[in-house]
Design a protein around this motif. Structure first.
Motif, mmCIF file in Angstrom:
data_model
loop_
_atom_site.group_PDB
_atom_site.id
_atom_site.type_symbol
_atom_site.label_atom_id
_atom_site.label_comp_id
_atom_site.label_asym_id
_atom_site.label_seq_id
_atom_site.Cartn_x
_atom_site.Cartn_y
_atom_site.Cartn_z
ATOM 1 N N ALA A 1 0.815 -1.210 0.000
ATOM 2 C CA ALA A 1 0.000 0.000 0.000
ATOM 3 C C ALA A 1 0.852 1.265 0.000
ATOM 4 O O ALA A 1 0.457 2.301 -0.537
ATOM 5 N N PHE A 2 2.028 1.200 0.605
ATOM 6 C CA PHE A 2 2.918 2.356 0.675
ATOM 7 C C PHE A 2 3.802 2.502 -0.568
ATOM 8 O O PHE A 2 4.459 3.538 -0.726
ATOM 9 N N ALA A 3 3.825 1.511 -1.429
ATOM 10 C CA ALA A 3 4.768 1.507 -2.560
ATOM 11 C C ALA A 3 4.648 2.777 -3.390
ATOM 12 O O ALA A 3 3.553 3.204 -3.749
ATOM 13 N N GLY A 4 5.786 3.377 -3.683
ATOM 14 C CA GLY A 4 5.825 4.555 -4.539
ATOM 15 C C GLY A 4 5.612 5.879 -3.836
ATOM 16 O O GLY A 4 5.666 6.939 -4.477
ATOM 17 N N ALA A 5 5.386 5.856 -2.523
ATOM 18 C CA ALA A 5 5.128 7.106 -1.799
ATOM 19 C C ALA A 5 6.388 7.957 -1.707
ATOM 20 O O ALA A 5 7.464 7.464 -1.351
ATOM 21 N N ASP A 6 6.265 9.231 -2.027
ATOM 22 C CA ASP A 6 7.374 10.172 -1.872
ATOM 23 C C ASP A 6 7.450 10.716 -0.448
ATOM 24 O O ASP A 6 8.531 10.946 0.079
ATOM 25 N N PHE A 7 6.280 10.949 0.155
ATOM 26 C CA PHE A 7 6.178 11.416 1.532
ATOM 27 C C PHE A 7 5.125 10.570 2.238
ATOM 28 O O PHE A 7 4.181 10.080 1.603
ATOM 29 N N THR A 8 5.256 10.420 3.569
ATOM 30 C CA THR A 8 4.224 9.710 4.317
ATOM 31 C C THR A 8 3.849 10.494 5.567
ATOM 32 O O THR A 8 4.690 11.122 6.212
ATOM 33 N N PHE A 9 2.558 10.434 5.886
ATOM 34 C CA PHE A 9 2.065 10.918 7.174
ATOM 35 C C PHE A 9 1.558 9.711 7.940
ATOM 36 O O PHE A 9 0.704 8.957 7.451
ATOM 37 N N LEU A 10 2.057 9.544 9.175
ATOM 38 C CA LEU A 10 1.777 8.330 9.939
ATOM 39 C C LEU A 10 1.149 8.667 11.286
ATOM 40 O O LEU A 10 1.609 9.570 11.998
ATOM 41 N N VAL A 11 0.127 7.913 11.651
ATOM 42 C CA VAL A 11 -0.504 8.033 12.961
ATOM 43 C C VAL A 11 -1.061 6.660 13.320
ATOM 44 O O VAL A 11 -1.484 5.903 12.441
ATOM 45 N N THR A 12 -1.020 6.311 14.590
ATOM 46 C CA THR A 12 -1.591 5.045 15.040
ATOM 47 C C THR A 12 -2.922 5.293 15.725
ATOM 48 O O THR A 12 -3.213 6.395 16.195
ATOM 49 N N ASN A 13 -3.737 4.249 15.796
ATOM 50 C CA ASN A 13 -5.011 4.323 16.492
ATOM 51 C C ASN A 13 -4.796 4.424 18.001
ATOM 52 O O ASN A 13 -3.735 4.058 18.517
ATOM 53 N N TYR A 14 -5.819 4.909 18.700
ATOM 54 C CA TYR A 14 -5.805 4.875 20.158
ATOM 55 C C TYR A 14 -6.158 3.460 20.606
ATOM 56 O O TYR A 14 -7.164 2.899 20.179
ATOM 57 N N PHE A 15 -5.314 2.881 21.433
ATOM 58 C CA PHE A 15 -5.574 1.560 21.980
ATOM 59 C C PHE A 15 -5.786 1.673 23.481
ATOM 60 O O PHE A 15 -5.088 2.421 24.170
ATOM 61 N N GLU A 16 -6.732 0.927 23.988
ATOM 62 C CA GLU A 16 -7.009 0.956 25.423
ATOM 63 C C GLU A 16 -5.821 0.405 26.217
ATOM 64 O O GLU A 16 -4.937 -0.247 25.684
ATOM 65 N N HIS A 17 -5.841 0.686 27.507
ATOM 66 C CA HIS A 17 -4.789 0.214 28.415
ATOM 67 C C HIS A 17 -4.557 -1.287 28.219
ATOM 68 O O HIS A 17 -5.494 -2.075 28.180
ATOM 69 N N GLY A 18 -3.322 -1.660 28.090
ATOM 70 C CA GLY A 18 -2.982 -3.070 27.886
ATOM 71 C C GLY A 18 -2.532 -3.368 26.472
ATOM 72 O O GLY A 18 -1.984 -4.435 26.214
ATOM 73 N N ASP A 19 -2.751 -2.424 25.536
ATOM 74 C CA ASP A 19 -2.375 -2.634 24.148
ATOM 75 C C ASP A 19 -1.164 -1.798 23.750
ATOM 76 O O ASP A 19 -0.971 -1.484 22.571
ATOM 77 N N LYS A 20 -0.352 -1.423 24.726
ATOM 78 C CA LYS A 20 0.820 -0.595 24.444
ATOM 79 C C LYS A 20 1.722 -1.243 23.404
ATOM 80 O O LYS A 20 2.160 -0.592 22.456
ATOM 81 N N GLN A 21 2.010 -2.533 23.554
ATOM 82 C CA GLN A 21 2.915 -3.194 22.622
ATOM 83 C C GLN A 21 2.338 -3.260 21.226
ATOM 84 O O GLN A 21 3.062 -3.149 20.234
ATOM 85 N N ARG A 22 1.029 -3.403 21.129
ATOM 86 C CA ARG A 22 0.390 -3.433 19.810
ATOM 87 C C ARG A 22 0.608 -2.110 19.094
ATOM 88 O O ARG A 22 0.934 -2.089 17.900
ATOM 89 N N GLU A 23 0.451 -0.993 19.809
ATOM 90 C CA GLU A 23 0.667 0.305 19.171
ATOM 91 C C GLU A 23 2.126 0.486 18.760
ATOM 92 O O GLU A 23 2.416 1.024 17.686
ATOM 93 N N ILE A 24 3.041 0.025 19.597
ATOM 94 C CA ILE A 24 4.459 0.095 19.248
ATOM 95 C C ILE A 24 4.730 -0.692 17.969
ATOM 96 O O ILE A 24 5.384 -0.204 17.037
ATOM 97 N N ASN A 25 4.221 -1.921 17.926
ATOM 98 C CA ASN A 25 4.461 -2.782 16.757
ATOM 99 C C ASN A 25 3.900 -2.159 15.481
ATOM 100 O O ASN A 25 4.549 -2.187 14.420
ATOM 101 N N GLU A 26 2.708 -1.612 15.579
ATOM 102 C CA GLU A 26 2.083 -1.047 14.387
ATOM 103 C C GLU A 26 2.768 0.252 13.965
ATOM 104 O O GLU A 26 2.903 0.534 12.770
ATOM 105 N N GLY A 27 3.203 1.044 14.932
ATOM 106 C CA GLY A 27 3.944 2.253 14.591
ATOM 107 C C GLY A 27 5.243 1.929 13.886
ATOM 108 O O GLY A 27 5.601 2.567 12.875
ATOM 109 N N LYS A 28 5.969 0.946 14.382
ATOM 110 C CA LYS A 28 7.222 0.539 13.737
ATOM 111 C C LYS A 28 6.960 -0.011 12.339
ATOM 112 O O LYS A 28 7.750 0.226 11.411
ATOM 113 N N LEU A 29 5.846 -0.724 12.167
ATOM 114 C CA LEU A 29 5.487 -1.247 10.849
ATOM 115 C C LEU A 29 5.316 -0.109 9.845
ATOM 116 O O LEU A 29 5.792 -0.188 8.700
ATOM 117 N N LEU A 30 4.667 0.984 10.263
ATOM 118 C CA LEU A 30 4.453 2.118 9.370
ATOM 119 C C LEU A 30 5.777 2.785 8.999
ATOM 120 O O LEU A 30 5.964 3.209 7.851
#
Length: 318
Positions: free
Chosen positions: A76-105
């Motif tokens: 989905a990101f292929a060919g992008a010259d610039f990117t704007f990245l933001v992660t969803n709000y996750f409830e308490h306990g999903d800290k690692q999920r947000e970290i993983n998804e942020g790093k993926l972006l």
């Protein structure tokens, strides 16, 4: 200038294009006198806001931006010259999920060959306080992604969102307390002199992103964290201007932490992260960086925001 499909124009990939921040970035790019292609990511391409973006020239990509879907995300990101990245709000306990998804972006942006990354992060109150405020989970997860992004090979800016003006329109009820005399108070566990980087998120956040994307290479503040805002004023000044414009008697009142926690819990929000966030804000304030004067147009003042807003959720229909 409207968004273009001209292949010679730079392609900006916008995560959360149907949300508050991503949508604001699309709007900011539309205002530019430069031409951009815009690719907007959403989990549901059938909802009306996605369809409206498509009518405005945005290429809508329906994709789940999760680690388990890595191959599709990179595609989905292929060919992008610039990117704007933001992660969803996750409830308490999903800290690692947000970290993983942020790093993926971040990884997907780098793999796409992007020349700049704009990331919507937050600062670490745990680090700032020397470990005294470790429970502001969303702040901590975003701060970890920020540090990860600083190590990637793409020029990067952490463009933090200021305090949403819409928060005070009744969307977060624990910010207010009705007094015995029937008047209203902004009841926060802070001093009245705390300076708030208020932002009209829909109108002005994307202006900051556009400013960062259009800076000359030599001026791009690679690795920096910046607090976006429309105006900076004290919480007492915010209350006074609500009174002035609406005709309602609104004052600022400092709450001790125990009654503040009760207000938070009664509103259905988790108390533990809020306690650390507001203790840190009271102690350290909000960070402020670049002046709004650098932006391509004036931002909306707090008074102007109050004048155009619907306050019925706060004061009722009276």
């Amino acid at each position: 200038m409207t968004i273009t499909q001209d292949p010679s124009a730079p392609l900006v990939a916008v995560v959360g294009a149907t949300g508050a921040q991503g949508g604001a970035v699309v709007y900011g790019l539309e205002e530019s006198d430069k031409a951009y292609r815009v690719r907007g990511f959403t989990r549901d391409g059938t909802k009306p806001v996605a369809q409206e973006l498509a009518k405005r020239g945005v290429e809508i990509i329906t994709v789940s931006l999760v680690v388990e879907n890595k191959e599709a995300v990179f595609g989905a990101f292929a060919g992008a010259d610039f990117t704007f990245l933001v992660t969803n709000y996750f409830e308490h306990g999903d800290k690692q999920r947000e970290i993983n998804e942020g790093k993926l972006l971040i990884d997907a942006s780098e793999a796409a060959g992007a020349s700049r990354i704009i990331w919507s992060g937050l600062r670490s109150y745990d680090k700032l306080s020397g470990g005294r405020y470790p429970n502001a989970h969303q702040f901590e997860s975003k701060a970890i992604v920020t540090e990860y992004a600083r190590q990637c090979g793409v020029p990067f800016v952490d463009l933090q969102a200021g305090f949403y003006g819409t928060n005070l329109l009744g969307s977060i009820p624990f910010f207010y307390s009705k007094q015995e005399d029937g008047n209203f108070a902004l009841a926060w566990p802070t001093e009245p002199t705390v300076r708030v980087p208020y932002i009209d998120i829909a109108r002005d956040y994307g202006l900051w992103a556009r400013y960062m994307l259009e800076l000359p290479t030599a001026e791009f503040p690679n690795g920096a964290s910046m607090m976006t805002h429309s105006e900076i004023l004290t919480v007492a000044e915010m209350a006074a201007q609500i009174s002035q414009v609406t005709g309602k008697n609104v004052v600022f009142r400092r709450l001790e932490m125990e009654p503040f926690i009760k207000n938070v819990e009664a509103s259905g929000f988790p108390a533990e992260p809020m306690v650390d966030v507001w203790k840190a804000i009271d102690e350290f304030g909000w960070p402020t960086t670049t002046s709004c004067s650098v932006l391509p147009r004036p931002t909306r003042t707090w008074k102007e925001f109050v004048e155009i807003s619907d306050w019925s959720k706060v004061f009722g229909s009276q």
